[in-house]
Design a protein around this motif. Structure first.
Motif, PDB file in Angstrom:
ATOM      1  N   MET A   1      11.733  11.667   5.704  1.00  0.00           N
ATOM      2  CA  MET A   1      11.060  10.440   5.312  1.00  0.00           C
ATOM      3  C   MET A   1      10.738  10.506   3.817  1.00  0.00           C
ATOM      4  SD  MET A   1       7.593   8.825   6.938  1.00  0.00           S
ATOM      5  CE  MET A   1       8.264   7.694   8.105  1.00  0.00           C
ATOM      6  N   SER A   2      11.027   9.429   3.105  1.00  0.00           N
ATOM      7  CA  SER A   2      10.796   9.395   1.654  1.00  0.00           C
ATOM      8  C   SER A   2       9.331   9.078   1.344  1.00  0.00           C
ATOM      9  CB  SER A   2      11.689   8.348   1.005  1.00  0.00           C
ATOM     10  OG  SER A   2      11.232   7.056   1.333  1.00  0.00           O
ATOM     11  N   LEU A   3       8.956   9.325   0.108  1.00  0.00           N
ATOM     12  CA  LEU A   3       7.593   8.990  -0.318  1.00  0.00           C
ATOM     13  C   LEU A   3       7.337   7.489  -0.184  1.00  0.00           C
ATOM     14  CD1 LEU A   3       7.240  11.274  -3.461  1.00  0.00           C
ATOM     15  CD2 LEU A   3       6.070  11.526  -1.274  1.00  0.00           C
ATOM     16  N   GLU A   5       8.690   5.441   1.967  1.00  0.00           N
ATOM     17  CA  GLU A   5       8.511   5.160   3.395  1.00  0.00           C
ATOM     18  C   GLU A   5       7.153   5.623   3.906  1.00  0.00           C
ATOM     19  OE1 GLU A   5      13.143   5.420   4.890  1.00  0.00           O
ATOM     20  OE2 GLU A   5      11.971   7.262   4.720  1.00  0.00           O
ATOM     21  N   GLU A   6       6.564   6.609   3.241  1.00  0.00           N
ATOM     22  CA  GLU A   6       5.249   7.106   3.626  1.00  0.00           C
ATOM     23  C   GLU A   6       4.119   6.300   2.990  1.00  0.00           C
ATOM     24  OE1 GLU A   6       4.712  11.332   3.230  1.00  0.00           O
ATOM     25  OE2 GLU A   6       6.757  11.715   3.898  1.00  0.00           O
ATOM     26  N   GLY A   7       4.462   5.267   2.222  1.00  0.00           N
ATOM     27  CA  GLY A   7       3.452   4.394   1.635  1.00  0.00           C
ATOM     28  C   GLY A   7       3.121   4.676   0.183  1.00  0.00           C
ATOM     29  N   PHE A   8       3.754   5.666  -0.414  1.00  0.00           N
ATOM     30  CA  PHE A   8       3.506   5.976  -1.815  1.00  0.00           C
ATOM     31  C   PHE A   8       4.172   4.916  -2.696  1.00  0.00           C
ATOM     32  CE2 PHE A   8       2.539   9.910   0.175  1.00  0.00           C
ATOM     33  CZ  PHE A   8       1.742  10.641  -0.678  1.00  0.00           C
ATOM     34  N   ARG A   9       3.630   4.755  -3.908  1.00  0.00           N
ATOM     35  CA  ARG A   9       4.192   3.847  -4.897  1.00  0.00           C
ATOM     36  C   ARG A   9       4.399   4.646  -6.180  1.00  0.00           C
ATOM     37  NH1 ARG A   9       6.130  -0.733  -3.121  1.00  0.00           N
ATOM     38  NH2 ARG A   9       5.545  -1.814  -4.996  1.00  0.00           N
TER      39      ARG A   9
END
Length: 77
Positions: A1-3, A5-9
């Motif tokens: 899972m990418s950053l 996709e984990e909710g990071f901006r």
């Protein structure tokens, strides 16, 4: 899972000397004046990081961000 996709901006400091992936809940407390550049395309991101830095101060940064991301190219009120 990418950053992403984990909710990071992906945020940049107003002086454009540093950028990093930050979770929005952390950003609100630790870097309130950082600019969200996550959704910029490659060319826009290059232009953003090679153009004039934003002024210091939260109010000045907010106004400058409105000017930068204003699609009408009219000055922000």
């Amino acid at each position: 899972m990418s950053l992403l996709e984990e909710g990071f901006r992906f945020y940049s400091r107003p002086d454009r000397q540093e950028a990093r992936w930050i979770h929005p809940t952390v950003k609100a407390h630790l870097q309130p004046d950082w600019i969200d550049v996550t959704d910029l395309g490659s060319e826009a991101l290059v232009e953003f990081f090679t153009s004039k830095p934003l002024p210091h101060g939260q109010a000045e940064c907010a106004k400058a961000q409105l000017d930068i991301f204003n699609d009408t190219k009219e000055p922000a009120a």
